[in-house]
Enzyme design. Structure first.
Site, mmCIF file in Angstrom:
data_model
loop_
_atom_site.group_PDB
_atom_site.id
_atom_site.type_symbol
_atom_site.label_atom_id
_atom_site.label_comp_id
_atom_site.label_asym_id
_atom_site.label_seq_id
_atom_site.Cartn_x
_atom_site.Cartn_y
_atom_site.Cartn_z
ATOM 1 N N GLU A 177 0.817 -1.226 0.000
ATOM 2 C CA GLU A 177 0.000 0.000 0.000
ATOM 3 C C GLU A 177 0.848 1.273 0.000
ATOM 4 O O GLU A 177 1.244 1.755 1.054
ATOM 5 C CB GLU A 177 -0.945 0.022 1.216
ATOM 6 C CG GLU A 177 -1.823 1.265 1.240
ATOM 7 C CD GLU A 177 -2.815 1.319 2.406
ATOM 8 O OE1 GLU A 177 -2.769 0.429 3.273
ATOM 9 O OE2 GLU A 177 -3.621 2.254 2.436
ATOM 10 N N LYS A 219 -2.530 -2.023 -3.056
ATOM 11 C CA LYS A 219 -3.598 -1.163 -2.515
ATOM 12 C C LYS A 219 -3.232 0.294 -2.755
ATOM 13 O O LYS A 219 -2.546 0.917 -1.953
ATOM 14 C CB LYS A 219 -3.767 -1.447 -1.025
ATOM 15 C CG LYS A 219 -4.774 -0.564 -0.307
ATOM 16 C CD LYS A 219 -5.215 -1.181 1.002
ATOM 17 C CE LYS A 219 -6.057 -0.248 1.821
ATOM 18 N NZ LYS A 219 -6.730 -0.924 2.937
HETATM 19 P P1 13P Z 1 -9.485 3.959 4.047
HETATM 20 O O1 13P Z 1 -10.344 3.195 3.087
HETATM 21 O O2 13P Z 1 -10.268 4.609 5.166
HETATM 22 O O3 13P Z 1 -8.521 4.893 3.370
HETATM 23 O O4 13P Z 1 -8.604 2.895 4.823
HETATM 24 C C1 13P Z 1 -7.973 1.922 4.113
HETATM 25 C C2 13P Z 1 -6.735 1.589 4.781
HETATM 26 O O5 13P Z 1 -6.580 0.484 5.227
HETATM 27 C C3 13P Z 1 -5.681 2.613 4.883
HETATM 28 O O6 13P Z 1 -4.480 2.011 5.233
#
Ligand code: 13P
Length: 339
Positions: A177, A219
């Site tokens: 991510e 992500k």
């Molecule tokens: P959000 O969808 O609230 O951005 O959170 C996703 C997430 O896991 C951020 O690390």
């Protein structure tokens, strides 16, 4: 590395009609969210809120995995079943956030580096034994006048790749991510450029470190203008720019992309995903969700409302958002369904 297991888990996580619930807010973040709705934060209130969500009827039809925080993976449902076991029994993969947070990057004011590599191998081994089958590490990239710096991009990409390699060695599918934040007044083109740069850097590091791409998930943020930018782009433009950026900067043998919601409204997060899945082109990867706020905002508000049916209302709000996003997986969501 058990490539077969990693590929199987990854494909189950992005199976048609399903996506991921990110319920891995750290104890600090979850406490702030509880305080914001008037609830005294504690390990027990965090457990009570989350186990109510995890008991929702039928949500497994649109949720394939739930990301947990270290505190939560060690807690139990009201009937004493451990939370990871309760999820597995429903056919939902338990996941675990393994980074230890984003800290100030030395000599780079306003920028962050995500930490948590020390002892990661041993922690992954323990989480796998507890039932976890996937993991998450979040890097945060802020756009500003002269940031992100090359140092911020390269250190975060390096850490993401090292994390991914260790998790795969331990049987956990890594969710990689690199989040480009929505904060700021930058336009969508600048977001595109920075997103492309961090994706290039991340996958180049993954290659150098031998990460098995068919056994990993990405992500990312969607490509959009900063929250304070006066020139916001349309939903169609968000969908098109995001798909263009990913097509050019993400390996095509990656099984799936699971977006974060990042502060978008619940409906925008669903609508954008729906538009991407509705396009006439065949994308090389599954396009899915790993939403935190966009799946939980309404569920948390109703849970804390103090109403006699607060728990049931919270479950209803959650299953409704999960269902809407499940439909967006195939482009079958429609604004009319929101009513
Ligand atoms: P959000 O969808 O609230 O951005 O959170 C996703 C997430 O896991 C951020 O690390």
């Amino acid at each position: 590395m058990d490539k077969g297991l990693l590929e199987k888990t990854a494909s189950e996580l992005v199976a048609p009609g399903r996506g991921i619930l990110a319920a891995d807010e750290s104890s600090g973040t979850m406490s702030k969210r509880l305080e914001a709705v008037g609830v005294e934060p504690s390990a027990e209130t965090r457990r009570a809120y989350r186990t109510n969500l995890f008991s929702t009827d039928g949500y497994e039809s649109s949720i394939s995995g739930v990301i947990l925080f270290d505190e939560t993976i060690r807690q139990s449902m009201d009937d004493g079943t451990s939370i990871p076991n309760a999820l597995s029994q429903r056919g939902i993969h338990p996941g675990i956030k393994v980074d230890t947070g984003a800290k100030e990057l030395a000599h780079h004011e306003g920028e962050k580096i995500t930490e948590g590599l020390d002892g990661l191998r041993e922690r992954c081994e323990e989480y796998f034994a507890m039932g976890a089958r996937f993991s998450k590490w979040r890097a945060v990239i802020k756009i500003g006048d002269s940031i992100p710096s090359g140092a911020c991009l390269s250190t975060n990409a390096h850490a993401l790749a090292r994390y991914a390699a260790i998790c795969q060695e331990q049987g956990l599918v890594p969710i990689i991510e690199p989040e480009v934040l929505m904060e700021g007044d930058h336009d969508a083109n600048r977001c595109y450029e920075v997103t492309a740069a961090i994706l290039d850097e991340t996958f180049s590091q993954c290659k150098a470190q031998g990460v098995h791409i068919p056994g990993a998930l990405l992500k990312p943020n969607m490509v959009m203008a900063g929250k304070d930018c006066e020139e916001q782009i349309s939903r169609d433009e968000v969908a098109q720019m995001t798909v263009n950026c990913l097509t050019d900067h993400v390996p095509h043998d990656l099984p799936g992309i699971v977006f974060l919601s990042g502060g978008q409204s619940d409906e925008d997060a669903t609508a954008h995903l729906n538009l991407m899945n509705k396009m006439d082109v065949q994308h090389p990867w599954q396009l899915s969700y790993s939403y935190g706020r966009a799946l939980q905002a309404e569920a948390l508000r109703t849970w804390a409302s103090g109403d006699t049916d607060a728990e049931a209302s919270s479950q209803l709000a959650f299953s409704n958002r999960a269902r809407m996003n499940g439909l967006a997986r195939s482009g079958d969501w429609d604004e009319g369904l929101e009513a």
